[in-house]
Enzyme design. Structure first.
Site, PDB file in Angstrom:
ATOM      1  N   GLN A   1       2.531  -1.629  10.821  1.00  0.00           N
ATOM      2  CA  GLN A   1       3.302  -2.848  10.577  1.00  0.00           C
ATOM      3  C   GLN A   1       4.711  -2.475  10.145  1.00  0.00           C
ATOM      4  OE1 GLN A   1       1.461  -5.574   7.834  1.00  0.00           O
ATOM      5  NE2 GLN A   1       3.100  -7.064   7.978  1.00  0.00           N
TER       6      GLN A   1
ATOM      7  N   SER B   1      -0.883   4.163   8.956  1.00  0.00           N
ATOM      8  CA  SER B   1      -1.434   2.936   8.381  1.00  0.00           C
ATOM      9  C   SER B   1      -2.169   2.142   9.465  1.00  0.00           C
ATOM     10  CB  SER B   1      -0.322   2.121   7.715  1.00  0.00           C
ATOM     11  OG  SER B   1      -0.846   1.040   6.985  1.00  0.00           O
ATOM     12  N   LEU B   2      -1.709   0.947   9.794  1.00  0.00           N
ATOM     13  CA  LEU B   2      -2.294   0.161  10.877  1.00  0.00           C
ATOM     14  C   LEU B   2      -2.459   0.988  12.151  1.00  0.00           C
ATOM     15  CD1 LEU B   2      -2.921  -2.446  12.573  1.00  0.00           C
ATOM     16  CD2 LEU B   2      -0.425  -2.715  12.745  1.00  0.00           C
TER      17      LEU B   2
ATOM     18  N   ARG C   1      -8.687  -6.972   8.345  1.00  0.00           N
ATOM     19  CA  ARG C   1      -7.923  -6.194   7.355  1.00  0.00           C
ATOM     20  C   ARG C   1      -6.679  -6.945   6.920  1.00  0.00           C
ATOM     21  NH1 ARG C   1      -3.627  -2.437   8.351  1.00  0.00           N
ATOM     22  NH2 ARG C   1      -3.638  -0.549   7.034  1.00  0.00           N
TER      23      ARG C   1
ATOM     24  N   HIS D   1      -2.607  -0.110   0.584  1.00  0.00           N
ATOM     25  CA  HIS D   1      -2.718   1.274   0.117  1.00  0.00           C
ATOM     26  C   HIS D   1      -2.556   1.386  -1.405  1.00  0.00           C
ATOM     27  CE1 HIS D   1      -2.675   2.151   4.331  1.00  0.00           C
ATOM     28  NE2 HIS D   1      -1.489   1.599   4.466  1.00  0.00           N
TER      29      HIS D   1
ATOM     30  N   GLN E   1      -8.955   3.643   3.430  1.00  0.00           N
ATOM     31  CA  GLN E   1      -7.556   3.457   3.811  1.00  0.00           C
ATOM     32  C   GLN E   1      -6.847   2.366   3.027  1.00  0.00           C
ATOM     33  OE1 GLN E   1      -6.044   1.374   7.165  1.00  0.00           O
ATOM     34  NE2 GLN E   1      -5.293   3.240   8.138  1.00  0.00           N
TER      35      GLN E   1
END
Length: 316
Positions: free
Chosen positions: A11, A92-93, A117, A202, A251
């Protein structure tokens, strides 16, 4: 011998028209990915990714599937040209697209996880009152100290949420504590960028969301990686389905260790990096981590075709 990694953005890489040039180049991808996702999620992603405005991407539950799908569509173009990576990783994503690229998750299963998520984190962010900033300049150790001082002063949670490159650290947590860190870092000469993530990604604030997310992960089929895979959660290799599931479970509450992930790829001999998807965020991060690396963004039709030409030439 050249070794190539495909790296997938997260993102922050979304923008209006992020899929327009890609769909003009390959109209068939609208049916393969975007319209299938429309039906699965009930969101007009095909329209939004082609003609959407910036406001369409303000909701993480739209922005994150859009980035994920566009990354997969670019991957389809690369593989259609016979191009395969020696390793994959995602930021991340982007880890979800990397898992699909490695054969660990089926793409529609990963899409459901991406949407869930985003929704869970947005709900937590609204409830908690969260903020996220990127701090450019000071080393990570300085941000760890500033977070500790802000926690003591405000009684709120604030943590290092990502190590993007040696001079860029992401901080996430409750708003007042994050603002204190941002203010202190700025006063010391750092550049601070406020990020619109939709929640405290996170960080330990997502413990409840992570527990709910894990229930869905338990029911999801994971497979052993068919392509070497580096996790942004651990910065190390993922070699089994069980390891992949464990990294995804952690995560939401674990910081992104992108500098370590890129170092792991480089340590295996990777010297070419293709950013598979929208934007050029990872291209910039990789160049700052490894100044000598060859980096290829694919965010426009011209850049995508240039990457195909460069990769094809490298395999001859």
């Amino acid at each position: 011998m050249t070794r190539t990694a495909f790296v997938f953005p997260g993102q922050g890489s979304e923008c209006a028209g992020l899929g327009r040039e890609l769909l003009a180049l390959r109209p068939d991808l609208a049916d393969t990915y975007y319209r299938t996702a429309d039906d699965l999620l009930g969101i007009p992603l095909a329209r939004i990714c082609r003609d959407g405005s910036p406001r369409d991407f303000e909701d993480p539950a739209v922005a994150q599937p859009a980035v994920f799908l566009t990354s997969l569509a670019v991957l389809e173009v690369l593989r259609g040209e016979g191009l395969e990576p020696d390793a994959v990783a995602g930021h991340s994503l982007g880890e979800y697209a990397a898992l699909v690229a490695a054969g660990v998750l089926e793409w529609t299963e990963a899409l459901w996880l991406v949407r869930l998520r985003a929704e869970l984190v947005a709900t937590a962010g609204d409830r908690i009152g969260s903020a996220t900033v990127a701090v450019i300049g000071p080393p990570r150790s300085d941000l760890v100290r500033l977070c500790a001082e802000a926690r003591a002063a405000t009684g709120q949670v604030v943590e290092v949420a990502g190590d993007n490159e040696p001079r860029q650290t992401v901080v996430s947590g409750q708003a007042a504590a994050v603002e204190r860190v941002a203010r202190e870092a700025g006063a010391a000469g750092a550049r601070v960028e406020r990020l619109r993530t939709g929640g405290p990604f996170h960080s330990s604030l997502l413990g409840e969301a992570a527990a709910e997310f894990t229930e869905t992960l338990i029911a999801t089929e994971f497979r052993d990686p068919a392509v070497p895979l580096v996790s942004g959660v651990t910065g190390g290799w993922v070699t089994t389905a069980a390891e992949a599931a464990v990294t995804l479970r952690g995560q939401l509450t674990s910081p992104v260790r992108w500098t370590e992930a890129v170092a792991t790829l480089a340590g295996s001999g990777v010297d070419r990096y293709v950013e598979v998807g929208p934007g050029r965020v990872l291209s910039g991060l990789v160049r700052r981590i490894l100044p000598g690396a060859r980096v290829h963004p694919t965010c426009t039709a011209d850049r995508l075709l240039g990457a195909v030409d460069a990769l094809t030439a490298a395999t001859v």
